[in-house]
Design a protein around this motif. Structure first.
Motif, PDB file in Angstrom:
ATOM      1  N   ARG A 173       0.826  -1.212   0.000  1.00  0.00           N
ATOM      2  CA  ARG A 173       0.000   0.000   0.000  1.00  0.00           C
ATOM      3  C   ARG A 173       0.859   1.260   0.000  1.00  0.00           C
ATOM      4  O   ARG A 173       0.486   2.282  -0.581  1.00  0.00           O
ATOM      5  N   ASP A 174       2.012   1.194   0.633  1.00  0.00           N
ATOM      6  CA  ASP A 174       2.878   2.361   0.750  1.00  0.00           C
ATOM      7  C   ASP A 174       3.520   2.740  -0.576  1.00  0.00           C
ATOM      8  O   ASP A 174       3.655   3.931  -0.886  1.00  0.00           O
ATOM      9  N   ILE A 175       3.912   1.755  -1.364  1.00  0.00           N
ATOM     10  CA  ILE A 175       4.686   2.063  -2.569  1.00  0.00           C
ATOM     11  C   ILE A 175       3.864   2.018  -3.852  1.00  0.00           C
ATOM     12  O   ILE A 175       4.369   2.369  -4.915  1.00  0.00           O
ATOM     13  N   GLU A 176       2.597   1.599  -3.777  1.00  0.00           N
ATOM     14  CA  GLU A 176       1.816   1.518  -5.011  1.00  0.00           C
ATOM     15  C   GLU A 176       1.492   2.916  -5.532  1.00  0.00           C
ATOM     16  O   GLU A 176       1.286   3.855  -4.764  1.00  0.00           O
ATOM     17  N   ARG A 198      11.673   1.115  -5.457  1.00  0.00           N
ATOM     18  CA  ARG A 198      10.706   2.030  -4.829  1.00  0.00           C
ATOM     19  C   ARG A 198      10.626   1.786  -3.326  1.00  0.00           C
ATOM     20  O   ARG A 198      10.604   2.722  -2.518  1.00  0.00           O
ATOM     21  N   ALA A 199      10.561   0.518  -2.947  1.00  0.00           N
ATOM     22  CA  ALA A 199      10.458   0.175  -1.524  1.00  0.00           C
ATOM     23  C   ALA A 199      11.686   0.656  -0.759  1.00  0.00           C
ATOM     24  O   ALA A 199      11.572   1.197   0.343  1.00  0.00           O
ATOM     25  N   LYS A 200      12.850   0.473  -1.355  1.00  0.00           N
ATOM     26  CA  LYS A 200      14.094   0.902  -0.715  1.00  0.00           C
ATOM     27  C   LYS A 200      14.100   2.414  -0.515  1.00  0.00           C
ATOM     28  O   LYS A 200      14.517   2.918   0.536  1.00  0.00           O
ATOM     29  N   LYS A 201      13.619   3.147  -1.519  1.00  0.00           N
ATOM     30  CA  LYS A 201      13.604   4.608  -1.422  1.00  0.00           C
ATOM     31  C   LYS A 201      12.640   5.087  -0.336  1.00  0.00           C
ATOM     32  O   LYS A 201      12.821   6.170   0.225  1.00  0.00           O
ATOM     33  N   LYS A 298       8.813  11.667 -10.033  1.00  0.00           N
ATOM     34  CA  LYS A 298       8.511  12.806  -9.157  1.00  0.00           C
ATOM     35  C   LYS A 298       7.691  12.363  -7.955  1.00  0.00           C
ATOM     36  O   LYS A 298       7.941  12.790  -6.825  1.00  0.00           O
ATOM     37  N   TRP A 299       6.726  11.490  -8.189  1.00  0.00           N
ATOM     38  CA  TRP A 299       5.875  11.016  -7.091  1.00  0.00           C
ATOM     39  C   TRP A 299       6.690  10.288  -6.025  1.00  0.00           C
ATOM     40  O   TRP A 299       6.562  10.572  -4.835  1.00  0.00           O
ATOM     41  N   ILE A 300       7.538   9.342  -6.441  1.00  0.00           N
ATOM     42  CA  ILE A 300       8.292   8.569  -5.458  1.00  0.00           C
ATOM     43  C   ILE A 300       9.303   9.438  -4.737  1.00  0.00           C
ATOM     44  O   ILE A 300       9.506   9.317  -3.516  1.00  0.00           O
ATOM     45  N   ASN A 301       9.943  10.383  -5.443  1.00  0.00           N
ATOM     46  CA  ASN A 301      10.916  11.262  -4.800  1.00  0.00           C
ATOM     47  C   ASN A 301      10.240  12.194  -3.802  1.00  0.00           C
ATOM     48  O   ASN A 301      10.764  12.427  -2.701  1.00  0.00           O
TER      49      ASN A 301
END
Length: 312
Positions: A173-176, A198-201, A298-301
């Motif tokens: 749920r956190d990384i989707e 993504r999970a690592k970031k 941009k979203w993940i950062n």
């Protein structure tokens, strides 16, 4: 007790799916739900899965929407604390889930874990102990081809292979992004690398748990690159760029890493131009999807920055 579901995507998997499901049903840890998504198989796979109708929630797609799309579809059918993403050509040891979930319950920051995957054709040889990442940002299966006896210790890894990966639902749920855990633009191949990055970031760790054991039959990969369909190789090639665009950080380290990545890609491009020119047909897709990949970057950062600021 925590709960776990098993998600399997099939595509012409008639030779493997029954032994895979039988092994899932023999797990010592109770499985809340088994979900099988079939991506328009033509070899009788659906008929074989329907033999397990009392234990399996089965959905037969009319079109092949890829591993990523199929797994997202399967995960949406679950409500458990953990999800095992499983390939149909993997046969689990009865304690596979028990060993991994016990470890993850003791380590809440671990968002994903995998066990010791060995070749079914030679159980003395490792298939995968999870994913590693080279300085050139090429992901690889840790331990592949090495003696299985050398991989007896649990350790942190870059990520887990989608062949037999246990994911914490909270991490999913956190990384989707927009309801997609696996990026469906990837279709198949390297979607597990992208999810791991993504999970690592976002602060989640991944672990290799050798007490969990499984056999990987590997199917068409036995014959090397020549046996891999061009369609699959194209996705692997273009997804490499998508993974970099979405996840590779930019900073002072780029002065050292950047030239290595460019050199590796130049060598690869030269090889492809001479030996596999069909792969170059994916470049229009790469350019067409580039804006979408930059939006996801941009979203993940931005989310990673917010999480860091909250932890200060």
């Amino acid at each position: 007790m925590p709960t776990v579901s098993v998600c399997i995507v099939t595509y012409n998997s008639a030779n493997d799916i029954e032994s895979c499901l039988q092994a899932v049903l023999k797990q010592s840890f109770p499985v809340e739900r088994i979900v099988v998504i079939d991506n328009a198989s033509t070899d009788g796979t659906p008929e074989r899965v329907r033999r397990f109708a009392d234990n399996v929630h089965f959905i037969a797609n009319e079109v092949n929407n890829g591993f990523a799309g199929g797994q997202n579809q399967a995960i949406r059918q679950t409500r458990s604390d953990y999800v095992l993403v499983l390939n149909p050509d993997v046969t689990l040891d009865p304690d596979y889930l028990s060993e991994i979930i016990t470890y993850m319950e003791q380590n809440p920051a671990v968002g994903s874990a995998t066990g010791k995957l060995v070749f079914a054709s030679n159980i003395e040889v490792m298939d995968s102990a999870g994913l590693g990442m080279k300085r050139t940002r090429n992901a690889f299966d840790l331990g592949a081809g090495e003696p299985a006896a050398n991989w007896r210790k649990a350790q942190a890894v870059f990520g887990v292979s989608g062949a037999a990966a246990v994911y914490r639902a909270a991490m999913i749920r956190d990384i989707e992004y927009e309801g997609q855990f696996f990026d469906e633009h990837f279709f198949a191949y390297k979607e597990d690398v992208d999810a791991a990055w993504r999970a690592k970031k976002l602060g989640w760790s991944s672990y290799y748990v050798p007490a969990a054991y499984a056999l990987h039959h590997r199917g068409w990969k036995k014959g090397g690159r020549s046996s891999v369909p061009l369609f699959v190789r194209q996705h692997s090639y273009q997804n490499r760029f998508f993974t970099l665009v979405k996840n590779e950080p930019i900073g002072w380290h780029s002065l050292a890493i950047g030239p290595l990545i460019l050199a590796a890609e130049a060598v690869k491009l030269g090889y492809i131009a001479l030996r596999e020119p069909g792969l170059l047909r994916c470049w229009p897709t790469i350019f067409r999807l580039l804006p979408s990949m930059l939006d996801k970057r941009k979203w993940i950062n931005d989310k990673a920055k917010r999480k860091r600021s909250l932890s200060l």
